[in-house]
Design a protein around this motif. Structure first.
Motif, mmCIF file in Angstrom:
data_model
loop_
_atom_site.group_PDB
_atom_site.id
_atom_site.type_symbol
_atom_site.label_atom_id
_atom_site.label_comp_id
_atom_site.label_asym_id
_atom_site.label_seq_id
_atom_site.Cartn_x
_atom_site.Cartn_y
_atom_site.Cartn_z
ATOM 1 N N LEU A 135 -30.213 -3.617 25.142
ATOM 2 C CA LEU A 135 -30.200 -2.600 24.890
ATOM 3 C C LEU A 135 -30.207 -2.797 22.472
ATOM 4 O O LEU A 135 -29.804 -3.775 22.437
ATOM 5 C CB LEU A 135 -28.148 -2.444 24.187
ATOM 6 N N ALA B 89 -25.183 1.497 26.664
ATOM 7 C CA ALA B 89 -24.902 0.949 27.697
ATOM 8 C C ALA B 89 -23.782 1.481 28.816
ATOM 9 O O ALA B 89 -24.047 0.255 29.675
ATOM 10 C CB ALA B 89 -23.411 0.153 26.457
ATOM 11 N N LEU C 146 -24.857 -7.193 29.137
ATOM 12 C CA LEU C 146 -25.428 -6.495 28.031
ATOM 13 C C LEU C 146 -26.126 -7.450 26.909
ATOM 14 O O LEU C 146 -24.918 -7.943 26.332
ATOM 15 C CB LEU C 146 -24.567 -5.122 27.741
#
Length: 339
Positions: free
Chosen positions: A79, A102, A113
């Motif tokens: 991300l 996300a 993540l």
């Protein structure tokens, strides 16, 4: 004394001999090892002839990373909350869009993540600390407030950014400079106890692709990571808290990248989990004939599968759904499938 490098010849075939050893507590086994030298030809020896210390580092199961076990392949979803990342810059640099992305990555199959607020693509320039913190910490805090159920890694070279991310709820550090850009990163990792990924890069993003050169790229990268891990241990960071990343695409030509991928199993000798970050990289486009970065998912999957066959535990990718599907099929072929 001549230094020897031990590369396990990793296999996943079901016809596993009784004498085979399990690689890093994972899904690969090996019964042969390639010995590499800087001066001299490689040779193959039985795994049973390994020095005891080398055998332990190659075989010991890896400690979970931020609560995620490593006995199966794990996906780290990317991300980028940046306006200028090479593949998805500007798409998720607004907080609401970042949070939505996300959640989507988690549903697609991301186990971890990785949030970054500074592009480290070739030619990128440094972002001020305050700006990088403003891009990342609020997103991490918002995800934690929303009970996001996967560990969050902060992708940064800067100790203050890392510290603020941990304060906001991050559980892992990912430093593409292996704590060289900002030496204070050592203290953040040591005090927090958070796992940290140390990556190899030759030069800074501004210039790293100008003319990268190595004596032997596989052995040079291994030596660098071995040295950085030793430094981390000297400062009280446990080897169990370190992840190693050979840094595909960071100061490397296509030939360098391919040589590293062919020899990936060597890095298990560091005694750490290994992270592979090949997603949408330029060499995939050059080799695979995909000019646009967002059309390189098939090539990314091909390299990911090569990594799986060498026991690489963590795969950092943009195209989480596609890679997760590929890994499920790979796993079904290797280990079976029940409807």
């Amino acid at each position: 004394m001549e230094k020897l490098y031990y590369r396990p010849v990793a296999r996943t075939d079901s016809a596993r001999p009784d004498t085979a050893l399990t690689l890093a507590g994972g899904w690969c086994w090996f019964d042969e090892v390639e010995i590499l030298r800087r001066d001299g030809e490689p040779e193959i020896i039985p795994a049973a002839h390994l020095p005891e210390e080398v055998m332990e580092r190659l075989c010991n199961p890896r400690t979970p990373v931020a609560g995620i076990t490593l006995d199966a392949p794990r996906i780290m979803g990317i991300l980028n909350v940046t306006p200028d990342s090479f593949s998805d810059g500007g798409r998720f640099d607004v907080e609401d869009a970042a949070i939505e992305r996300a959640v989507a990555l988690r549903k697609m199959g991301a186990d971890i993540l990785d949030i970054g607020g500074e592009s480290t693509r070739p030619g990128a320039t440094e972002v001020e600390e305050d700006e990088e913190i403003a891009r990342t910490a609020p997103v991490i805090a918002a995800l934690r407030d929303a009970d996001f159920d996967a560990p969050i890694s902060i992708d940064t070279r800067k100790s203050l950014v890392a510290d603020q991310a941990l304060e906001a709820g991050a559980a892992m550090l990912n430093d593409v400079s292996a704590m060289e850009f900002d030496p204070a990163m050592v203290e953040v990792a040591q005090v927090s106890g958070a796992p940290i990924c140390l990556m190899h890069a030759q030069g800074l993003p501004e210039t790293m692709q100008d003319d990268p050169r190595y004596t032997d790229v596989l052995l040079d990268v291994y030596d660098y990571l071995e040295d950085r891990i030793a430094l981390a241990e000297d400062y009280g960071i446990a080897r169990e808290a370190i992840i190693a990343d050979p840094g595909i695409g960071f100061g490397k030509t296509a030939q360098h990248n391919l040589a590293l991928i062919r020899g990936l199993s060597l890095f298990h000798g560091l005694g750490c989990p290994v992270l592979l970050g090949v997603s949408r990289k330029r060499f995939i486009g050059a080799v695979g004939g995909a000019e646009e970065a967002d059309s390189r998912a098939p090539g990314t999957l091909a390299v990911t599968l090569a990594g799986l066959d060498q026991g690489i535990q963590i795969h950092r990718v943009h195209d989480v759904a596609e890679i997760a599907q590929g890994i499920r099929l790979w796993d079904a072929i290797k280990r079976g499938f029940e409807e």
